[in-house]
Design a protein around this motif. Sequence first.
Motif, PDB file in Angstrom:
ATOM      1  N   VAL A   1      -2.872   0.480  -3.734  1.00 27.67           N
ATOM      2  CA  VAL A   1      -2.233  -0.606  -3.962  1.00 27.67           C
ATOM      3  C   VAL A   1      -1.504  -0.043  -5.404  1.00 27.67           C
ATOM      4  CG1 VAL A   1      -1.654  -2.824  -4.679  1.00 27.67           C
ATOM      5  CG2 VAL A   1      -3.084  -2.123  -2.468  1.00 27.67           C
ATOM      6  N   PRO A   2      -0.249   0.190  -5.425  1.00 26.19           N
ATOM      7  CA  PRO A   2       0.528   0.247  -7.010  1.00 26.19           C
ATOM      8  C   PRO A   2       0.522  -0.843  -7.570  1.00 26.19           C
ATOM      9  CG  PRO A   2       1.714   1.096  -5.181  1.00 26.19           C
ATOM     10  CD  PRO A   2       0.688   0.498  -4.483  1.00 26.19           C
TER      11      PRO A   2
ATOM     12  N   LEU B   1       6.030   2.735   1.815  1.00 26.65           N
ATOM     13  CA  LEU B   1       5.215   1.697   1.469  1.00 26.65           C
ATOM     14  C   LEU B   1       4.890   0.523   2.640  1.00 26.65           C
ATOM     15  CD1 LEU B   1       6.693   0.845  -2.027  1.00 26.65           C
ATOM     16  CD2 LEU B   1       4.548   1.780  -1.752  1.00 26.65           C
ATOM     17  N   ARG B   2       3.494   0.301   2.788  1.00 28.35           N
ATOM     18  CA  ARG B   2       3.297  -0.630   3.967  1.00 28.35           C
ATOM     19  C   ARG B   2       2.958  -1.889   3.241  1.00 28.35           C
ATOM     20  NH1 ARG B   2       5.893   1.715   6.186  1.00 28.35           N
ATOM     21  NH2 ARG B   2       5.918   3.305   7.518  1.00 28.35           N
TER      22      ARG B   2
ATOM     23  N   MET C   1       3.648   8.434  -9.053  1.00 24.96           N
ATOM     24  CA  MET C   1       2.343   8.387  -8.077  1.00 24.96           C
ATOM     25  C   MET C   1       3.006   8.678  -6.776  1.00 24.96           C
ATOM     26  SD  MET C   1       0.238   5.250  -9.262  1.00 24.96           S
ATOM     27  CE  MET C   1      -0.717   5.261 -11.050  1.00 24.96           C
ATOM     28  N   ARG C   2       4.103   8.124  -6.188  1.00 19.59           N
ATOM     29  CA  ARG C   2       4.469   8.350  -4.775  1.00 19.59           C
ATOM     30  C   ARG C   2       5.048   9.798  -4.598  1.00 19.59           C
ATOM     31  NH1 ARG C   2       9.630   9.433  -3.418  1.00 19.59           N
ATOM     32  NH2 ARG C   2      11.599   8.989  -4.538  1.00 19.59           N
TER      33      ARG C   2
ATOM     34  N   VAL D   1       0.965  -1.306  -0.139  1.00 19.17           N
ATOM     35  CA  VAL D   1      -0.012  -0.026   0.024  1.00 19.17           C
ATOM     36  C   VAL D   1       0.915   1.197  -0.106  1.00 19.17           C
ATOM     37  CG1 VAL D   1      -1.795   1.252   1.194  1.00 19.17           C
ATOM     38  CG2 VAL D   1      -1.780  -1.282   1.114  1.00 19.17           C
ATOM     39  N   LEU D   2       0.428   2.250  -0.893  1.00 19.49           N
ATOM     40  CA  LEU D   2       1.171   3.550  -0.818  1.00 19.49           C
ATOM     41  C   LEU D   2       0.108   4.479   0.025  1.00 19.49           C
ATOM     42  CD1 LEU D   2       3.551   5.369  -2.134  1.00 19.49           C
ATOM     43  CD2 LEU D   2       2.180   5.860  -4.002  1.00 19.49           C
TER      44      LEU D   2
END
Length: 350
Positions: free
Chosen positions: A68-69, A23-24, A54-55, A13-14
Amino acid sequence: MHMHTVTRATEIVLPAVGEPESLRIRVRELPPPGPGQAVVRMEASGVSFAEQQMRRGRYYDMPAFPFVPGYDLVGVVEELGPPVPGRPGVAVGDRVAALTKTGGWADRVLLDSRDLVPVPDGVSAADAETLVTNGATAWRMLFRTARVKAGDTVVVHGANGGVGSVLVQLARGHGVRVIGTASARNQLAVAAMGAEPVDYRGDVLARVRALAPQGVAAVFDHVGGKGVEDSWRMLAPGGTLVSYGSATTRDRAGSGTLTVLRLVARLAWWNVLPNGRGAHFFNLWAGKARRPERYRAELREDLGRVFALLRSGGIEARVDRVFPLSEAAAALRHAESGTAVGKVVITPDA
């Protein structure tokens, strides 16, 4: 009765704008697949330029955080929802590819089965993964947007890059002469693919004019920014400029959307000039919302051709490094380091 065992997905997940290390990892239960849906067990996803934007919160039309990427994936159909009459069938156990835009960095993903493209036997998941986004982009730009044909001369900027190297190989395979720009250290690699290398740090316009005094049939430009005007000047009458990004803006502050809109506006203006040249901003998703069935049919056809070439050795898959899903942060960091040659691939943890 359709029996559903509980399926858990491990996802990356971002959470917000941040460094790759933010990120997680999350585990959640997937709902059972509904009509026309499939659970795909991811075998390979990858890092694309999209995640790098995106980040930073700079991708043109990204979802709200957290998400979620994962722009694309290759995997195996693990479970199917009830069939929908008249839709192309996929079977449990089929290896498939999908363009997702987001969601690919997960060991299991729930997808619309209409979005799944068959991957032929004899092609590894990691190899196929290198050509989902890059292969679809290159094929469509060459043959649907620019409509190049044997005997044409084209310019490919960043000819050793992810999309660039596929553009070069597809074009050469179709009898097209390619002038490829690249850094000094990548000149030999570009020449090995059959292109005529030009160092992008020199006077590129002058070098291209020397190699193609009449101008070229198409220029493929992923950089945007000021250089796009030189790209326009390289074209012969009737030629096509295909712009497919604004790589120059990755690390700048400000709006990614505005940058893209400025570029699109400039291309639109050039498009109406009376010299028969065309300028296009290529968007891989164009037409999906408006004509979804045609979009899916074309994608299946285009990727089918790219995968067939991969299997026959007509295109080479370039995998740079493979990271386990739990090390997605390191994968993203590595992809951004400028040292990767080929695709940075993510696979599920063993």
